[in-house]
Scaffold this active site. Structure first.
Site, PDB file in Angstrom:
ATOM      1  CD  GLU A   1      35.871  34.127  -5.858  1.00 52.41           C
ATOM      2  OE1 GLU A   1      36.276  35.262  -5.580  1.00 52.41           O
ATOM      3  OE2 GLU A   1      34.789  33.667  -5.433  1.00 52.41           O
TER       4      GLU A   1
HETATM    5  C1  HEC Z   1      34.786  32.847  -9.865  1.00 46.90           C
HETATM    6  C2  HEC Z   1      33.605  33.664  -9.700  1.00 46.90           C
HETATM    7  C3  HEC Z   1      33.771  35.049  -9.157  1.00 46.90           C
HETATM    8  C4  HEC Z   1      34.582  36.070  -9.626  1.00 46.90           C
HETATM    9  C5  HEC Z   1      35.565  36.004 -10.775  1.00 46.90           C
HETATM   10  C6  HEC Z   1      34.287  37.219  -8.830  1.00 46.90           C
HETATM   11  N1  HEC Z   1      33.330  36.913  -7.901  1.00 46.90           N
HETATM   12 FE1  HEC Z   1      32.432  38.206  -6.646  1.00 46.90          FE
HETATM   13  N2  HEC Z   1      31.605  36.674  -5.660  1.00 46.90           N
HETATM   14  C7  HEC Z   1      31.667  35.349  -6.042  1.00 46.90           C
HETATM   15  C8  HEC Z   1      31.174  34.517  -4.960  1.00 46.90           C
HETATM   16  C9  HEC Z   1      31.061  33.000  -4.958  1.00 46.90           C
HETATM   17  C10 HEC Z   1      30.818  35.393  -3.911  1.00 46.90           C
HETATM   18  C11 HEC Z   1      30.358  34.992  -2.513  1.00 46.90           C
HETATM   19  C12 HEC Z   1      31.604  34.495  -1.796  1.00 46.90           C
HETATM   20  C13 HEC Z   1      31.541  34.456  -0.296  1.00 46.90           C
HETATM   21  O1  HEC Z   1      30.561  34.922   0.283  1.00 46.90           O
HETATM   22  O2  HEC Z   1      32.515  33.987   0.306  1.00 46.90           O
HETATM   23  C14 HEC Z   1      31.080  36.745  -4.395  1.00 46.90           C
HETATM   24  C15 HEC Z   1      30.790  37.916  -3.702  1.00 46.90           C
HETATM   25  C16 HEC Z   1      30.886  39.173  -4.255  1.00 46.90           C
HETATM   26  C17 HEC Z   1      30.302  40.379  -3.701  1.00 46.90           C
HETATM   27  C18 HEC Z   1      29.472  40.465  -2.436  1.00 46.90           C
HETATM   28  C19 HEC Z   1      28.025  40.657  -2.752  1.00 46.90           C
HETATM   29  C20 HEC Z   1      27.158  40.369  -1.587  1.00 46.90           C
HETATM   30  O3  HEC Z   1      25.942  40.592  -1.711  1.00 46.90           O
HETATM   31  O4  HEC Z   1      27.638  39.890  -0.546  1.00 46.90           O
HETATM   32  C21 HEC Z   1      30.658  41.419  -4.516  1.00 46.90           C
HETATM   33  C22 HEC Z   1      30.282  42.869  -4.371  1.00 46.90           C
HETATM   34  C23 HEC Z   1      31.487  40.861  -5.555  1.00 46.90           C
HETATM   35  N3  HEC Z   1      31.585  39.496  -5.376  1.00 46.90           N
HETATM   36  C24 HEC Z   1      32.159  41.606  -6.519  1.00 46.90           C
HETATM   37  C25 HEC Z   1      33.169  41.063  -7.311  1.00 46.90           C
HETATM   38  C26 HEC Z   1      34.151  41.845  -8.033  1.00 46.90           C
HETATM   39  C27 HEC Z   1      34.249  43.347  -8.026  1.00 46.90           C
HETATM   40  C28 HEC Z   1      34.928  40.959  -8.714  1.00 46.90           C
HETATM   41  C29 HEC Z   1      36.137  41.242  -9.576  1.00 46.90           C
HETATM   42  C30 HEC Z   1      37.247  41.902  -8.910  1.00 46.90           C
HETATM   43  C31 HEC Z   1      34.417  39.627  -8.422  1.00 46.90           C
HETATM   44  N4  HEC Z   1      33.371  39.737  -7.550  1.00 46.90           N
HETATM   45  C32 HEC Z   1      34.893  38.457  -8.983  1.00 46.90           C
HETATM   46  C33 HEC Z   1      32.130  34.900  -7.258  1.00 46.90           C
HETATM   47  C34 HEC Z   1      33.015  35.599  -8.040  1.00 46.90           C
END
Ligand code: HEC
Ligand code: HEC
Length: 359
Positions: free
Chosen positions: A162
């Site tokens: 990520e």
């Molecule tokens: C490269 C793409 C990517 C980036 C950059 C990223 N995310 Fe995500 N995010 C995801 C993915 C894929 C998931 C689900 C992963 C899992 O369940 O293991 C996720 C899950 C989440 C969730 C959970 C939502 C839920 O309904 O379960 C939140 C809140 C979130 N991210 C916030 C953030 C925040 C704040 C940042 C920056 C610090 C961030 N993400 C950076 C891809 C990304």
């Protein structure tokens, strides 16, 4: 009172005979439908003071930015927003939270599997869930491994596919930018300790404000004209089919539930995700669902009606007709909420001490 009649035709095959059984169900009056929806566990987004109370209660339960008070001030939220949009929290200086949770795209990225550092896809082919309304989820991530947004936000910064910035590097980068140090002081007081937890928690404070009340909420709150008859019909179908046994609460989701209950998900092999240790999966919110395709944990469905039918087949063991799927989708349109107004933040410049990007 006007009643709309819905006709369901079921075909029962008995031996060599096919019997057509017609049953009629009546769409409840708007007020009865509101009661029925609430009895099924559906809840509206708290508004005004009630929302503030909800947020403060969540902060107490989770320990986000604990030790500092007051919380959720304008300064903290504005700082959290900058950090949310700041790609320098990634080792490459290219990827921010907004890359995958694009607030112009209902908090998602519109690709099946998230793409991060060095163009790498999520190792389990996981789809980026929306960040909108995530404050209303019981748990975060598809396997529910994070209990709150602060906890959650640490994950993607460090995750090698990520943002790929070890916690130490992320802190060094922020502290090396003089304006950021100033803003942390303004937000939390002169004695603030800028560590990895506080950076993630500040982003979480911003995320807690990303809520999208919709016409559906108005309806639940008693405005019987907020939904069209077709949308009310769809809501009734959604309840009658049993979808609310898992998609309930404020988010029409957000809790851990069994997946592939009566049959196997058609694309279960793609990415190999199996849920938590008990095989449970975090039920996604259905708010803004018409804007967050592709669907399911590995993003294999682009058409909402196909996703609805797949749910009927694997979760409930029923066949959902095209017409019923269309009706539920019509209801889903009413879950399109009022988007938070977002002004793109200007981000403070790096200093000579700021670690350089690495790839
Ligand atoms: C490269 C793409 C990517 C980036 C950059 C990223 N995310 Fe995500 N995010 C995801 C993915 C894929 C998931 C689900 C992963 C899992 O369940 O293991 C996720 C899950 C989440 C969730 C959970 C939502 C839920 O309904 O379960 C939140 C809140 C979130 N991210 C916030 C953030 C925040 C704040 C940042 C920056 C610090 C961030 N993400 C950076 C891809 C990304
Ligand atoms: C037994 C619990 C359960 C029932 C019943 C259920 N769902 Fe789901 N639903 C889930 C879970 C869990 C997921 C996430 C599955 C995954 O992607 O691994 C999901 C995913 C979805 C998605 C995709 C959301 C997204 O953002 O990817 C839609 C749409 C959906 N459900 C609609 C429905 C409808 C409509 C019904 C009723 C016909 C229904 N669900 C019944 C638990 C349930």
């Amino acid at each position: 009172m006007i009643h709309v009649t819905r006709i369901t035709i079921g075909i029962a095959v008995v031996g060599a005979f096919a019997l057509a059984v017609a049953t009629t169900t009546t769409l409840p009056s708007p007020n009865d439908l509101i009661t029925k929806a609430k009895d099924s566990g559906l809840e509206s987004i708290p508004a005004g003071k009630a929302l503030t109370q909800y947020q403060q209660q969540k902060l107490k339960e989770t320990g986000i930015a604990s030790g500092y008070s007051p919380l959720l001030t304008k300064e903290q939220i504005e700082l959290g927003k900058k950090l949310y949009f700041d790609p320098r929290l990634s080792s490459s200086n290219l990827i921010s939270c907004n890359t995958c949770h694009n607030l112009g795209l209902a908090g998602t990225d519109v690709v099946p599997a998230a793409i991060g550092h060095k163009w790498a896809a999520n190792t389990q082919n996981l789809n980026s869930p929306t960040v909108l309304n995530s404050v209303f989820n019981d748990v975060q991530f598809w396997d529910g491994r994070a209990h709150h947004l602060g906890d959650q936000a640490q994950g993607p910064i460090e995750n090698p596919v990520e943002m790929s910035a070890p916690s130490k590097l992320a802190v060094e980068k922020i502290v090396s930018i003089p304006e950021y140090t100033q803003e942390f002081k303004k937000a939390y007081g002169e004695k603030v300790k800028i560590d990895f937890k506080l950076i993630a928690d500040t982003i979480a404070l911003y995320e807690m404000t990303l809520v999208t009340p919709s016409r559906y909420d108005k309806f639940l709150n008693g405005d019987t004209k907020a939904l069209t008859k077709a949308e009310q019909d769809g809501l009734d179908t959604f309840i009658e089919k049993g979808c609310t046994s898992c998609h309930a609460g404020i988010n029409l989701g957000g809790s851990m539930q069994a997946f592939s209950v009566v049959d196997t998900y058609k694309f279960e092999k793609i990415g190999g995700f199996k849920g938590d240790k008990d095989g449970l999966v975090k039920t996604p919110t259905l708010r803004n669902i018409m804007q967050t395709a592709p669907y399911f944990h590995n993003g294999q469905y682009w058409e909402i009606t196909d996703a609805i039918k797949e749910m009927g087949r694997i979760q409930l063991g029923i066949t959902i007709t095209d017409k019923e799927a269309q009706s539920i989708a019509t209801f889903f349109k009413s879950l399109d909420g009022q988007m938070p107004s977002v002004t793109y933040p200007l981000l403070p410049p790096v200093s000579s001490k700021t670690p350089k990007p690495t790839f």
